[in-house]
Design a protein around this motif. Structure first.
Motif, PDB file in Angstrom:
ATOM      1  N   GLY A  77      33.932  25.418  34.250  1.00  6.13           N
ATOM      2  CA  GLY A  77      34.470  24.075  34.029  1.00  6.13           C
ATOM      3  C   GLY A  77      35.907  23.997  34.478  1.00  6.13           C
ATOM      4  N   THR A  78      36.409  22.790  34.584  1.00  3.12           N
ATOM      5  CA  THR A  78      37.767  22.617  35.107  1.00  3.12           C
ATOM      6  C   THR A  78      38.828  22.769  34.031  1.00  3.12           C
ATOM      7  N   THR A  79      38.454  22.850  32.782  1.00  5.30           N
ATOM      8  CA  THR A  79      39.461  22.922  31.719  1.00  5.30           C
ATOM      9  C   THR A  79      39.702  24.342  31.229  1.00  5.30           C
ATOM     10  N   SER A  80      39.027  25.323  31.779  1.00  5.10           N
ATOM     11  CA  SER A  80      39.201  26.688  31.287  1.00  5.10           C
ATOM     12  C   SER A  80      40.529  27.274  31.751  1.00  5.10           C
ATOM     13  N   VAL A  81      40.985  28.264  31.039  1.00  3.95           N
ATOM     14  CA  VAL A  81      42.252  28.922  31.350  1.00  3.95           C
ATOM     15  C   VAL A  81      42.135  29.692  32.665  1.00  3.95           C
ATOM     16  N   ARG A  82      40.970  30.321  32.878  1.00  5.24           N
ATOM     17  CA  ARG A  82      40.804  31.100  34.101  1.00  5.24           C
ATOM     18  C   ARG A  82      40.791  30.207  35.335  1.00  5.24           C
ATOM     19  N   THR A  83      40.204  29.020  35.220  1.00 12.36           N
ATOM     20  CA  THR A  83      40.234  28.090  36.348  1.00 12.36           C
ATOM     21  C   THR A  83      41.667  27.648  36.623  1.00 12.36           C
ATOM     22  N   ALA A  84      42.427  27.452  35.581  1.00 13.11           N
ATOM     23  CA  ALA A  84      43.838  27.101  35.755  1.00 13.11           C
ATOM     24  C   ALA A  84      44.590  28.228  36.450  1.00 13.11           C
ATOM     25  N   GLN A  85      44.228  29.492  36.135  1.00 16.78           N
ATOM     26  CA  GLN A  85      44.865  30.625  36.807  1.00 16.78           C
ATOM     27  C   GLN A  85      44.526  30.648  38.296  1.00 16.78           C
ATOM     28  N   VAL A  86      43.276  30.329  38.620  1.00 18.78           N
ATOM     29  CA  VAL A  86      42.860  30.293  40.021  1.00 18.78           C
ATOM     30  C   VAL A  86      43.623  29.207  40.766  1.00 18.78           C
ATOM     31  N   ILE A  87      43.709  28.027  40.179  1.00 22.28           N
ATOM     32  CA  ILE A  87      44.432  26.917  40.814  1.00 22.28           C
ATOM     33  C   ILE A  87      45.900  27.267  40.962  1.00 22.28           C
ATOM     34  N   ASP A  88      46.484  27.895  39.951  1.00 21.11           N
ATOM     35  CA  ASP A  88      47.891  28.276  40.010  1.00 21.11           C
ATOM     36  C   ASP A  88      48.126  29.310  41.113  1.00 21.11           C
ATOM     37  N   PHE A  89      47.197  30.283  41.243  1.00 22.64           N
ATOM     38  CA  PHE A  89      47.335  31.306  42.274  1.00 22.64           C
ATOM     39  C   PHE A  89      47.332  30.683  43.663  1.00 22.64           C
ATOM     40  N   TYR A  90      46.365  29.813  43.927  1.00 25.07           N
ATOM     41  CA  TYR A  90      46.253  29.222  45.260  1.00 25.07           C
ATOM     42  C   TYR A  90      47.347  28.198  45.541  1.00 25.07           C
ATOM     43  N   SER A  91      47.913  27.592  44.521  1.00 25.88           N
ATOM     44  CA  SER A  91      49.004  26.649  44.761  1.00 25.88           C
ATOM     45  C   SER A  91      50.290  27.361  45.162  1.00 25.88           C
ATOM     46  N   LYS A  92      50.415  28.651  44.831  1.00 24.20           N
ATOM     47  CA  LYS A  92      51.620  29.413  45.183  1.00 24.20           C
ATOM     48  C   LYS A  92      51.555  30.031  46.575  1.00 24.20           C
ATOM     49  N   LEU A  93      50.403  29.980  47.226  1.00 30.67           N
ATOM     50  CA  LEU A  93      50.287  30.542  48.569  1.00 30.67           C
ATOM     51  C   LEU A  93      51.097  29.714  49.567  1.00 30.67           C
ATOM     52  N   PRO A  94      51.684  30.348  50.580  1.00 30.17           N
ATOM     53  CA  PRO A  94      52.467  29.600  51.565  1.00 30.17           C
ATOM     54  C   PRO A  94      51.584  28.672  52.390  1.00 30.17           C
ATOM     55  N   LYS A  95      52.155  27.535  52.747  1.00 30.24           N
ATOM     56  CA  LYS A  95      51.426  26.540  53.530  1.00 30.24           C
ATOM     57  C   LYS A  95      52.137  26.334  54.861  1.00 30.24           C
ATOM     58  N   GLY A  96      51.386  25.916  55.859  1.00 28.96           N
ATOM     59  CA  GLY A  96      51.982  25.621  57.157  1.00 28.96           C
ATOM     60  C   GLY A  96      51.943  26.817  58.087  1.00 28.96           C
ATOM     61  N   PRO A  97      52.520  26.659  59.289  1.00 31.96           N
ATOM     62  CA  PRO A  97      52.493  27.751  60.277  1.00 31.96           C
ATOM     63  C   PRO A  97      53.409  28.900  59.868  1.00 31.96           C
TER      64      PRO A  97
END
Length: 100
Positions: free
Chosen positions: A27-47
């Motif tokens: 589900g989207t409200t779990s803590v582990r899903t929040a960790q996954v979203i947080d991990f991928y939001s910190k990845l660098p974007k762009g060239p």
């Protein structure tokens, strides 16, 4: 494709301890899903920055502001000259025993 081959090819994309099937599908409200979203939001974007581009011949001649096809033309010309030299020397060996 075998399951192990698919798993190996995706291993570099998904961190194994963060994005498990249970964490993603719970589900989207779990803590582990929040960790996954947080991990991928910190990845660098762009060239990639210019300093992280590959070095060596590829970085020097085929990418960046000095990109050109000169190394490719030099390689083709060199192979032509080597082939011509070998062919000419073989032809001389043929004439060594007499004319054809």
């Amino acid at each position: 494709m075998l399951p192990t081959a698919a798993r190996r090819s995706l291993a570099g994309l998904i961190p194994p301890k963060i994005a498990t099937p249970g964490a993603v599908s719970s589900g989207t409200t779990s803590v582990r899903t929040a960790q996954v979203i947080d991990f991928y939001s910190k990845l660098p974007k762009g060239p990639k920055p210019a300093s992280e581009r590959p070095g060596g011949l590829r970085g020097r001649y085929f990418e960046g502001k000095n990109a050109s096809g000169v190394p490719l033309l030099v390689t083709v010309g060199t192979l032509f000259l080597i082939g011509y030299t070998i062919d000419y020397n073989m032809h001389l060996k043929h004439h060594k025993s007499g004319h054809h």
